[in-house]
Every structure is written in C-alpha cells, then in structure tokens.
Design an enzyme around this catalytic site. Structure first.
Site, PDB file in Angstrom:
ATOM      1  N   GLY A 260       0.821  -1.168  -0.197  1.00 24.01           N
ATOM      2  CA  GLY A 260       0.072  -0.003   0.016  1.00 24.01           C
ATOM      3  C   GLY A 260       0.690   1.137   0.060  1.00 24.01           C
ATOM      4  N   GLN A 261       2.099   1.236   0.030  1.00 27.46           N
ATOM      5  CA  GLN A 261       2.978   2.245   0.139  1.00 27.46           C
ATOM      6  C   GLN A 261       2.586   3.095  -1.143  1.00 27.46           C
ATOM      7  OE1 GLN A 261       7.012   1.364   1.145  1.00 27.46           O
ATOM      8  NE2 GLN A 261       6.419  -0.362   2.304  1.00 27.46           N
ATOM      9  N   SER A 262       3.030   4.399  -1.104  1.00 25.45           N
ATOM     10  CA  SER A 262       2.309   5.226  -2.261  1.00 25.45           C
ATOM     11  C   SER A 262       3.374   4.847  -3.524  1.00 25.45           C
ATOM     12  CB  SER A 262       2.531   6.949  -1.933  1.00 25.45           C
ATOM     13  OG  SER A 262       3.865   7.013  -1.621  1.00 25.45           O
TER      14      SER A 262
END
Lengths: 193, 583
Positions: free
Chosen positions: A72-74
């Site tokens: 989910g890290q950008s």
C-alpha cells in the site's frame, strides 16, 4: 465443461479458483488480514511492510482463493492497476483510526473504481474497516460515509468492521464475498446454458 | 471537520482536515514535523503564541487530534526538532527558543534549558547601582545618572535600568527597593533558530543548534553539551536563517537581517562572506537546492545564487505573509510555497507559478513534509487560528510552464509556407523600387474615393433624399412599409417626430410616381400634428395599373406647407405585382 468436471464440481471435489486483489493504504492491515485467513499452521508470526506484493493461497468450503496482497505504500500503488484484469473480486482495507488519510483512501478507491478494467465489471468489492479495536477508530458506517460508498451503484459491495490482529469480523466479510462469487458463477452458467 | 473549497490548484491537493477553530496562533518558524515517538508516524509540533501575552503553549498534533500540550513560559521565537544524540530508538528532541533561553524537550518532557551568556555590563552603570544598594543616592539622582550614562556611553544599559528610566516618579522608589539587592545583568534574546548537521548528512544525524540573537550574533551550539562551538557576528540583527551543510565539513548560513540585507556566513570565517542588498525588507527566506528564494515586503519574490548573485525577480499579487520550502525527494520536486495576504498560497518552482491554493483565511504559517504516514502533506495555520491539512495527490503533476508573459506557443510553430515564385520575387522587387510612387497613387485614389463619397452625401442632404430629416427645427424620421401582392398594395408610412419636446405642425405628404404604372388613392395627404416620440402610421393604397409585371420607384416627400423643398424623401422600390401576372 465436461461431464466429469461438472460432476466433480457438484461433489465439491474440485474447487473453483478465484483471484482476489487485496488493496488499501500502507499500514491499513492488508497483510495481517490475509495472514489471519490462512490456515493457522502457515500463518506468519511477524508482519512487515509489504514490498511490491505477496501471493497467498487458501481454501474455503467451496472456493480456492488466490490473493494478491499488494503493497500500500504510495510508491507501489501504481502497481495495483496491472492486476485488475485477472482478478474476480477486490478486498479494500481501510485503517479506520487514520482520519487524516481517509481522503487518500477515498482518492485511491475512486481511481480504482474508475479504472477501465474495473469500471464496467460487476465485481464484488469487500471493505474492511480495520483496526476497530483502537480507541479513536471510526465506525464502519462513518467510514462508508467518508468514502462515499453509497455512490457505488453498479457493483455489489459490503463493509464490515474488523480487527485483523484478533481475526474479528474477517469471516463475516469472507462469507459475503463467497456468496457473491457463487452467485456470479451461477449467473454465468445460466447465461451459458 | 469540513472540507474546503480548493479551486485553482488543479485538483492536486486532497483536503484532509480543516479545523477553523483549532486556536493555533503561530508562524512558520514555530512549526515543525517530527517522528516524536519513533513509530514511523510524524507528529506536528507547534509553538503556539497564544494571545501574545498569555497562553503560550507547545502543542503536538497526531493526525487530526491534539495529542499533548504543555505551557511555555515565554513567547516562542522559533522551534526546531533535532537529533541530539545517537541513542536508540531514534527520537528527536524539540528545541523551543524563547527570550534568552532555549528549552529542550525530550519525549515531550522538559529536558534541558540553555541560556545565552550574559553581555558585558557598563561599569559606570554597575557603580551607580552599587551606590544605590548602599543607600548613597536616591532614585531621582539615580535617574539623572543613568540618563547621562545612556547618552554618553557605547555599551547600552541593562534592561533593568531602561525599565527604571521609563517609570513614573511615584513608582521609582518601590522598583528600587525591589531590585537593588540583585546584581544587574544584560541579556540578549534569540530571534531565530535553525539546525545544522554535526558530521553526517544523514536524515537522522546529530544536529547542532544555530541561533541568531538580538545583538547581531550567530551561535552554533553543541548538541550534547550545549556549549558554544562557534560564534559569528553580523552587521545587523538576524530575523530569519537557513542553514545547510555539516558543521565538521563545510556549512553555509544564510541570514536575512533587519537592515534589509542578506548575509551568507561560511565555516572558515566569523564574518559574512557575501552580502545581498535587497530593495526592501525580507519577509521570507527559503533555500532550494543551492539557490535562495527571498520574499520581500514590496510584494516581490527574488532568486539568488548561493554567492548572492541575483537570478530573477517576480512581482506577486499581494503582500507575503509567510514562506516555506516544498521538498518532495521521492518525486524529485522542489518548490517554494508563498502565503499571501489575499488568502492564497502560491507554489513556485523558480519564477514559475505552478499552483494556487485558495484558503478560507490568511495563512500565517506553512509547513510541508511528512505528516503521519503521508510524505507530501501541507500544513497551514491561519490568522484566525485555524489548522488546515492538505495532502498532495499521488497522481498530481506540476507542469513547468513559464508563466512569464511572452509569445504564445503557437507563435513558434513553423507555418507551411510555399516557395517563392518568380512572380512573387518580381512583384517584391517592383514594390521595393517603386514603393513611394505606389503609396502616393494609393493615397490619391483613397482621397478621391472619400471626396466622391462626401459629395454624394452632401448632395443627398441638400436635396433631402434621406428618410431622416436633418433640419434642426423639424427633426423627422420616416420609414415605409409596402403590404400586399398586387395589383393593389397598401403603403404605410411611419412618421416620427424625433425632437425632444416640440411638436411639428403643417406637414403634408406627396408622392412622385409614374402615372402610367401606378395610381395612388391619396396622392396628397396632410399630416396631423406630430407629438414628439410617437409613431404616426399614415396609410394609403397604391394600385398597379400595368399588367406587364413592371415595377418602379415611388418617391415620397414630406413637405412643409408653403415650402417647395421637401423636408425628407423616401424612395420606395415597389415590388412586382404578382396579382396581375396570375390573371
């Protein structure tokens, strides 16, 4: 579909393969949720931030799930869209205690739902309002308001509050997802027949 | 929490939080972001100025909520978070500069207080107070002596003496009684604070504190022992500073001063190396890479190199309230955020305006960085005490268009021009050679055309051929309508008196036509008195007596009784009689 296949399908010998995409912002609890859904002997003890994505497989009473647990890290969120095509359902995890980033979750969800590979498909979307055990967590109703889930008209969706660490609320969500997938398969077979 | 209308920024920002009544009164120098608990989530640390005289607080926000607040003793002049040691977990300390002290907080608890060394005291002043202590002089004599010291000497008086001099005669005695036992001290105060990495450029490297003081000095403090590592002096009082580099290697301190100059200090010298003279006072100072961007009170933004060479200058639409750097290393983006008095925040990359954010109130402090778990977070506080958090969209892109006025892009697109023909070249040559003659000919023809037009117009006016009368005493307007298919037509003449208030009397209408072709029922009609402004329809019937489908012009004259020349004339082109051809 051959007679033998059908037969084995009826008898529940051969389970249907379903691809599920697990999405959500970083630190929302995607990997923890998937970890809880796995059989207890294969569960990992320590969850670390996912890099890229993990593939996990587990089975329920009638279906065999292949879950793409995306990071989910950008910087990895741009990977998500490459897996939209081959997935049959989406699990979207929200950290219900992170009020500040609710807008970011909404933004990512809107981008997801407006993507050309998702837009016209009637794929079920399951939302987990995770971390409900935290003191300042929003209720699942509040979360669905913040994300404007009522605007999703063309896809079946369901939101349930969850606590991934203890595994609360996960089975309820998964049961719903299973029902939806079973229904869509029935519809498909009716169309084919 | 309510969302804010944010038009004009191209939908690049998400409105994460807005609390208009957060009660945060602060400036950019008193705001910082730091991971205060070492869990990977950055907190917002704010030195709140309160009302300016009371309610000063150190506030820490986590997400949308206020996490902790502790009372500050004095107005904060600056606030920085910095790593003061190498202990694990890596938790930064918070330094709050107020008055002559720096209060260092660790884990949000007071940890250390550093006080600036006191300044040299005027020996004469000391003597005088010594005498007061011994009861040798009374307050009035004290006042006289202090005033003479103040006028004569180079070393300024202490705060206590200045305070005493400002007192009323009645309050003096009490003041002296209260203070005479304590020795006098002269203190300076901190005006600005910054951090400087000690020996490594790492993000979590140990940093020294850099402070600017009211007596025009810059100190560099050791982070662990809080001893003064280096002292530099400036020609004026510093108000804002930016520090880059490492103390042990090479560093550069850019200081904006109260005399409207910018000084650049370097490691090897205790005097400024470069000086930039600004046209007006600096309102904000931001370093972008190796360049310095300065906002001035004359509503301009200027760029300088690190050696003080001016690169560019742009004019802003409103005065600057605050400035901050926007540094997004993950996307390689660097820009300057400028808060303006017209409730807007502009984002500039060099001199190009990239985005405009509209705020509901004047923005007084801006801070950009990692907040919570989000890297591109913009935190602003407003004049009314509001707190606003915006998050840069993952997909946001800033196109580097040049906003400076100049030729539009389309102008540089090459047109598909055909090759020059022989004819074209000959013509061009001819034009070049006979340019004068051609111009003269053209001008003469133009004048002739104008003359001919003017003559025709005068003639028309003289013979009243126009349907508008030009005479001043009888300003009239007329238009004619022909109705019918023929051979019988109805002719309606709408006559209007266009005078302001005077009616016109004794008018008549008569027609001139080919009697072989037409027969007019009333070839002569008297017009009733014309009231100004009203339209009078005057009707008559015309019959076409010719059956060959020929049509002609009927002339209508409006006449004044007793005068032969018409007031106005109208030519009516009669339509072809269709009725007769049908027969």
């Amino acid at each position: 579909m051959g007679l033998l296949d059908k037969l084995s399908g009826w008898l529940g010998l051969k389970k249907k393969e379903v691809n599920i995409l697990c999405l959500g912002l970083d630190n929302s609890g995607k990997t923890t949720i998937i970890n809880q859904l796995k059989p207890s002997n294969t569960q990992a003890q320590e969850i670390v931030p996912t890099i890229g994505f993990n593939i996990e497989k587990f089975k329920s009473s009638s279906l065999s799930f292949t879950v793409f647990d995306m990071s989910g890290q950008s910087r990895y969120r741009s990977l998500w869209e490459h897996y939209y095509k081959e997935s049959h359902a989406i699990i979207f995890v929200i950290d219900s205690s992170d009020k500040l980033r609710m807008v970011v979750a909404k933004e990512e969800l809107d981008t997801l739902l407006n993507h050309e590979d998702i837009q016209d498909r009637k794929m079920p979307v399951l939302f987990f309002a995770n971390k409900m055990d935290l003191r300042d967590a929003l209720s699942s109703v509040k979360v669905s308001q913040k994300l404007c889930l009522e605007n999703i008209k063309d896809k079946p969706w369901h939101i349930c509050a969850s606590n991934a660490i203890k595994g609360e609320g996960l089975q309820e969500g998964l049961d719903w997802l299973q029902d939806q997938i079973a229904q869509s398969y029935q519809n498909n077979e009716q169309v084919k027949a | 929490m309510s969302s804010v209308e944010s038009s004009g920024d191209g939908g690049r920002w998400l409105d994460a939080h807005y609390d208009p009544v957060a009660g945060l009164y602060t400036f950019s120098s008193c705001v910082d972001l730091a991971d205060l608990s070492g869990d990977g989530e950055s907190r917002l640390v704010v030195g709140d100025l309160g009302t300016g005289s009371s309610g000063m607080k150190l506030k820490v926000y986590r997400g949308t909520a206020l996490m902790s607040e502790s009372v500050l003793l004095d107005l904060p002049a600056g606030l920085v978070a910095f790593f003061m040691d190498l202990h694990e977990p890596r938790i930064p300390a918070v330094a709050v500069a107020s008055g002559p002290c720096i209060y260092v907080y660790k884990n949000l608890r007071p940890y250390f207080k550093f006080t600036l060394p006191s300044l040299e005291i005027n020996p004469l002043e000391q003597d005088v107070w010594q005498q007061v202590r011994e009861g040798q002089i009374d307050p009035l004599t004290l006042k006289e002596m202090l005033e003479s010291i103040r006028k004569k000497d180079d070393v300024p008086l202490s705060i206590r003496s200045l305070r005493f001099l400002s007192l009323d005669v009645n309050d003096m005695d009490e003041f002296v009684q209260l203070h005479r036992q304590q020795p006098i001290r002269r203190q300076t105060v901190i005006t600005c604070i910054g951090t400087l990495k000690k020996s490594t450029a790492d993000e979590d490297g140990v940093s020294c504190l850099v402070i600017g003081t009211e007596n025009s000095n810059v100190f560099i403090l050791d982070p662990e022992a809080f001893t003064i590592l280096s002292k530099m002096s400036l020609p004026a009082v510093p108000t804002m500073m930016d520090v880059t580099g490492q103390f042990d290697v090479e560093f550069r301190i850019t200081v904006a001063c109260r005399d409207g100059h910018i000084y650049i200090l370097r490691r090897e010298s205790d005097k400024p190396k470069y000086c930039v003279e600004l046209s007006s006072h600096p309102a904000g100072l931001v370093r972008i890479g190796k360049n310095v961007v300065v906002g001035c009170t004359d509503e301009s933004l200027q760029g300088f190199t690190q050696k003080g060479k001016k690169l560019w200058k742009i004019i802003l639409p409103a005065p600057i309230t605050t400035m901050a750097a926007m540094d997004l290393p993950t996307r390689g983006f660097q820009g300057v955020l400028v808060g303006l008095a017209n409730c807007e925040v502009h984002l500039y990359r060099d001199k190009n305006l990239l985005s405009t954010i509209k705020a509901p109130d004047t923005v007084t402090s801006i801070c950009f960085g990692r907040y919570g778990r989000e890297d591109g977070t913009l935190i602003m506080t407003t004049k009314g005490g509001g707190l606003m958090v915006k998050i840069l969209k993952r997909t946001a892109a800033f196109d580097d268009r040049d906003s400076a006025p100049g030729p539009p892009l389309a102008q540089s697109v090459r047109l598909n021009i055909p090759k020059k023909t022989k004819l074209y070249v000959d013509q061009t040559l001819r034009e070049r050679e006979n340019g004068l003659a051609m111009h003269r000919t053209f001008q003469m023809d133009l004048s002739r055309t104008r003359l001919a037009a003017a003559r025709a117009y005068v003639k028309a006016l003289e013979s009243s051929l126009t349907p508008v009368s030009s005479s001043l005493s009888e300003p009239l307007k007329m238009n004619a309508v022909v109705q019918g298919l023929g051979p019988s037509f109805k002719l309606t003449l709408n006559v209007q008196n266009t005078a302001a208030c005077r009616p016109i009397m004794n008018l008549a209408i008569s027609f001139l036509y080919d009697e072989n072709l037409y027969k007019v029922r009333n070839p002569y009609m008297r017009i009733p008195l014309l009231v100004p402004g009203l339209i009078y329809p005057i009707e008559t019937f015309v019959e076409n007596t010719n059956d060959k489908g020929v049509s002609d012009v009927i002339k209508v004259f409006v006449l004044h009784e007793g005068k032969s020349s018409p007031l106005l004339t109208a030519h009516i082109n009669m339509p072809v009689s269709e009725g007769s051809t049908l027969n």
